[in-house]
Design a protein around this motif. Structure first.
Motif, PDB file in Angstrom:
ATOM      1  N   UNK A  21      37.696  40.505  56.059  1.00 46.55           N
ATOM      2  CA  UNK A  21      38.363  41.688  55.095  1.00 46.55           C
ATOM      3  C   UNK A  21      37.899  42.762  54.906  1.00 46.55           C
ATOM      4  N   UNK A  22      38.200  44.347  54.653  1.00 39.76           N
ATOM      5  CA  UNK A  22      37.038  45.155  54.346  1.00 39.76           C
ATOM      6  C   UNK A  22      35.976  45.208  52.995  1.00 39.76           C
ATOM      7  N   UNK A  23      34.939  44.989  54.035  1.00 39.66           N
ATOM      8  CA  UNK A  23      33.688  45.170  52.722  1.00 39.66           C
ATOM      9  C   UNK A  23      34.034  45.675  51.493  1.00 39.66           C
ATOM     10  N   UNK A  24      34.766  46.735  50.961  1.00 44.85           N
ATOM     11  CA  UNK A  24      35.154  48.189  49.806  1.00 44.85           C
ATOM     12  C   UNK A  24      36.205  47.383  48.937  1.00 44.85           C
ATOM     13  N   UNK A  25      36.659  45.641  49.721  1.00 39.83           N
ATOM     14  CA  UNK A  25      38.012  45.397  49.253  1.00 39.83           C
ATOM     15  C   UNK A  25      38.045  45.232  47.341  1.00 39.83           C
ATOM     16  N   UNK A  26      39.286  44.614  46.825  1.00 39.24           N
ATOM     17  CA  UNK A  26      38.547  44.112  45.205  1.00 39.24           C
ATOM     18  C   UNK A  26      38.406  43.275  45.860  1.00 39.24           C
ATOM     19  N   UNK A  27      38.460  42.251  46.640  1.00 37.91           N
ATOM     20  CA  UNK A  27      38.405  40.692  46.908  1.00 37.91           C
ATOM     21  C   UNK A  27      36.618  40.416  46.821  1.00 37.91           C
ATOM     22  N   UNK A  28      36.168  41.938  47.429  1.00 36.74           N
ATOM     23  CA  UNK A  28      34.574  41.814  47.542  1.00 36.74           C
ATOM     24  C   UNK A  28      34.096  41.838  46.590  1.00 36.74           C
ATOM     25  N   UNK A 147      45.642  42.386  38.861  1.00 40.77           N
ATOM     26  CA  UNK A 147      46.721  43.195  38.272  1.00 40.77           C
ATOM     27  C   UNK A 147      46.869  43.970  39.594  1.00 40.77           C
ATOM     28  N   UNK A 148      46.423  44.306  40.936  1.00 39.98           N
ATOM     29  CA  UNK A 148      46.387  43.989  42.494  1.00 39.98           C
ATOM     30  C   UNK A 148      47.715  43.525  42.528  1.00 39.98           C
ATOM     31  N   UNK A 149      47.702  42.721  42.263  1.00 40.91           N
ATOM     32  CA  UNK A 149      49.389  41.654  42.674  1.00 40.91           C
ATOM     33  C   UNK A 149      48.470  40.887  43.281  1.00 40.91           C
ATOM     34  N   UNK A 150      47.649  40.095  44.067  1.00 39.24           N
ATOM     35  CA  UNK A 150      46.669  38.759  44.205  1.00 39.24           C
ATOM     36  C   UNK A 150      46.600  38.491  43.147  1.00 39.24           C
ATOM     37  N   UNK A 151      47.725  37.314  42.895  1.00 43.82           N
ATOM     38  CA  UNK A 151      47.684  36.164  42.043  1.00 43.82           C
ATOM     39  C   UNK A 151      45.968  35.420  41.491  1.00 43.82           C
TER      40      UNK A 151
END
Length: 174
Positions: A21-28, A147-151
């Motif tokens: 996954x990108x290091x800049x992702x919301x999950x990170x 809110x981005x769509x990842x429940x």
């Protein structure tokens, strides 16, 4: 194996089950906040929090390790995560946090004024207040991810909010 792998030089990082996954992702952002929260709690713990508070911090740190695993698992891999037997934060853990906070409130610790971390020269209290502010950042990151769509399950969305309340109370108790 060296900690220096170079695998992240392209701006991506590894998650569980070989996923990247990108290091800049919301999950990170969520994972980074959880990692920082764990470190902030470590500072409060090392600063000599009273034994009862230290036990709570230790339990919360255990929960954070499970939470990091849950967020290091991309959507679709939840069953695989559960089958692997990794630790996970559940609704019962949220209830535990609330019960600890209510226990301290029953002792007379209530909101009277804004916190002024460090004003009383207690490193443990200041560390707990710092951890509280990092928990609030984690809460915002989780909400943005949701809110981005990842429940994100409700109990995980509430976890940081309840934990930050508990940390505020613990800082007053310390």
């Amino acid at each position: 194996m060296s900690i220096i792998t170079g695998r992240g030089d392209d701006g991506e990082t590894d998650l569980l089950f070989g996923r990247r996954i990108a290091k800049t992702s919301l999950r990170m952002e969520v994972l980074g906040a959880v990692d920082e929260l764990n470190s902030a709690l470590g500072l409060a713990r090392a600063a000599g929090a009273m034994p009862e508070v230290e036990e709570i911090i230790a339990r919360v740190q255990e929960l954070l390790i499970g939470l990091m695993g849950q967020f290091a698992c991309l959507p679709g891999d939840e069953d695989r995560y559960a089958k692997a037997g990794f630790a996970a934060v559940g609704e019962g853990d949220l209830e535990w946090i609330v019960a600890r906070a209510k226990d301290f409130e029953a002792r007379g610790i209530v909101f009277k004024d804004w916190a002024r971390p460090g004003a009383d020269h207690s490193l443990a209290r200041a560390g707990l207040d710092f951890a509280r502010s990092v928990a609030r950042r984690g809460e915002r990151a989780v909400l943005v991810l949701h809110e981005s769509g990842e429940e994100v399950p409700q109990h995980l969305r509430l976890f940081f909010n309840r934990l930050s309340d508990l940390l505020w109370i613990l800082a007053r108790a310390a």
